[in-house]
Design a protein around this motif. Structure first.
Motif, mmCIF file in Angstrom:
data_model
loop_
_atom_site.group_PDB
_atom_site.id
_atom_site.type_symbol
_atom_site.label_atom_id
_atom_site.label_comp_id
_atom_site.label_asym_id
_atom_site.label_seq_id
_atom_site.Cartn_x
_atom_site.Cartn_y
_atom_site.Cartn_z
ATOM 1 N N ASP A 103 0.849 -1.191 0.000
ATOM 2 C CA ASP A 103 0.000 0.000 0.000
ATOM 3 C C ASP A 103 0.885 1.241 0.000
ATOM 4 O O ASP A 103 1.941 1.254 0.636
ATOM 5 N N PRO A 122 -3.433 6.084 4.291
ATOM 6 C CA PRO A 122 -3.529 5.638 2.891
ATOM 7 C C PRO A 122 -3.489 6.846 1.949
ATOM 8 O O PRO A 122 -4.155 7.852 2.203
ATOM 9 N N SER A 157 -5.450 0.667 -1.676
ATOM 10 C CA SER A 157 -6.188 1.293 -0.568
ATOM 11 C C SER A 157 -7.597 1.674 -1.024
ATOM 12 O O SER A 157 -8.560 1.569 -0.248
#
Ligand code: GLU
Ligand code: MG
Length: 437
Positions: free
Chosen positions: A89, A97, A104
């Protein structure tokens, strides 16, 4: 030769490319916490490696944090290096995120589906691709002799998928020239999208190891068939029981399934820029190519955007477990994470709005007039990427499923991709895409 084994930390970006940075295996514990550095403007790198107009410029820093649960270690046992990939991520420096991290975005969409529908997703990606090597093989559709020529490839690929934890389902000679199809096992949540990324890379690596070259481009020859990505979807309820099927529902759809598919069809023209996101995607999405040209649900109809798939089971609990539908208006120029996020949001919107289950078509919609289509709630899907981007940009509901700047950044990226094709005719565009996908 001396060597320090490396892990490639990877993201599937807006261009649907697998990009990242590598670090020594010995540093994994540290990197799993701190990640590797990443740069906002990377998200504007198009599939052709041009950089679309970037709102980020040279500013900013991000982290790409490899996820040990999305790790692949693959030894082809051919004397070559062991391949190691770990998807991750992208976050900001405070570990939040990042708005343009496709993985994400998918996790957020899955959470929404759980919140509004009380269901979680099981899905599987079916990929078609073509060999660029090996010459033409006329008369080879579904044929054994052409299959046999690629048996070594197919068996190596299946072994590589199994070693990568994907589960090998099928490998087949498809209809098109030098076209094959590979499918791995279904997986829950964001894992299926992770696996689609890995499957593409493993297929390319297998080809490379065997001196072959493959492409997942949506279409090589506008006179031929396209390479689709068909995404099979089904649902589980909170207790892990199948929630897609209801024997009493229209064509076997449970209430959640009916509303979900109705949402997908309602918003299809506005999300297609995310699931079929290249210039040549729209050469594939034309009638009579067994792809998708209208926003219809077909019962076992391969010309429909969404198709209810056949089941082989007889007893109702096995039927409920097998029952699934597929989204056919996708191709491998899309990030699997982003394509799936868009489909889930559209479906979740359908559930939120309690849309009734759609009618099921079993006819050729291309023979109907525009008026007849409109009367039944069907639209011809966008016929160019430019038009698809405009629909996405103009649809406030769809835009709002994503972070505030997402639509602006995404459309700028894609318009940069189109700019890189200026002056090229259709044949040259097809060549450009098959070189990069
Ligand atoms: N090649 C077709 C496509 O572009 C799909 C053929 C099939 O039904 O497998 O989606
Ligand atoms: Mg197929």
């Amino acid at each position: 030769m001396i060597k320090t084994p490396l892990i490639f930390a990877a993201t599937s970006d807006l261009a649907g490319k697998t990009r990242g940075k590598a670090f020594p295996v010995a540093d994994l514990a540290k990197r799993a916490k701190r990640g590797v550095g990443w740069t906002p403007t990377n998200v504007m790198i198009t599939c052709f490696d041009t950089i679309a107009e970037s709102p980020f410029g040279s500013l900013g820093d991000l982290l790409l944090i490899p996820d040990e649960e999305a790790a692949v270690e693959l030894d082809f046992e051919d004397g070559g290096p062991v391949e190691r990939i770990m998807l991750g991520d992208i976050t900001d420096l405070d570990r939040r995120p990042w708005d343009f991290c496709t993985r994400s975005l998918l996790k957020a969409a899955l959470k929404r589906l759980k919140d509004v529908g009380g269901i979680s997703l099981v899905s599987a990606f079916e990929h078609e691709f073509q060999f660029k090597t090996g010459g033409d093989q006329p008369g080879g559709a579904f044929g054994h002799s052409v299959f046999s020529e690629r048996r070594v490839f197919g068996e190596t690929l299946m072994a590589a998928l199994e070693q990568s934890g994907l589960g090998a389902d099928t490998f087949m000679k498809e209809y098109g020239a030098n076209q094959f199809e590979v499918t791995n096992d279904p997986a829950q949540g964001h894992r299926s999208a992770d696996q689609a990324v890995i499957l593409r890379e493993v297929t390319r690596m297998t080809a490379q190891r065997l001196g072959e070259d493959v492409t997942f481009t949506p279409i090589r020859d506008p006179a031929g068939v396209g390479n689709g990505v068909h995404i099979h979807l089904s649902f589980l309820d909170d207790s892990g029981e199948p929630a897609t099927y209801d024997a009493e529902g229209v064509a076997g759809m449970s209430q959640a399934t009916g509303s979900f598919i109705a949402g997908v069809l309602k918003y299809l023209d506005s999300i297609i820029a995310l699931t079929a996101p290249s210039d040549v995607s729209y050469l594939r999405l034309t009638p009579h190519r067994w792809s998708a040209a209208y926003n219809n649900l077909g019962f076992r109809d391969r010309e429909a955007s969404v198709r209810i798939c056949p089941v082989t089971a007889q007893d109702s609990s096995s039927v409920a477990r097998q029952y699934n539908f597929e989204y056919r208006a996708a191709d491998a120029t899309a990030s699997p994470h982003l394509a799936l996020a868009a489909i889930i949001h559209a479906g979740a919107q359908g559930i939120e709005d309690a849309l009734p289950a759609p009618q099921v078509t079993e006819e050729d919609l291309s023979t109907l007039s525009a008026d007849a289509l409109a009367e039944r709630g069907y639209v011809r899907l966008p016929e160019t990427l430019a038009e698809a981007l405009q629909r996405f940009e103009d649809n406030a509901t769809v835009r709002a499923w994503f972070p505030a700047d997402f639509a602006a950044v995404y459309t700028a990226h894609k318009r940069g991709e189109l700019a890189a094709l200026e002056g090229k005719d259709t044949a040259a565009r097809c060549v450009a895409y098959e070189e990069v996908y």
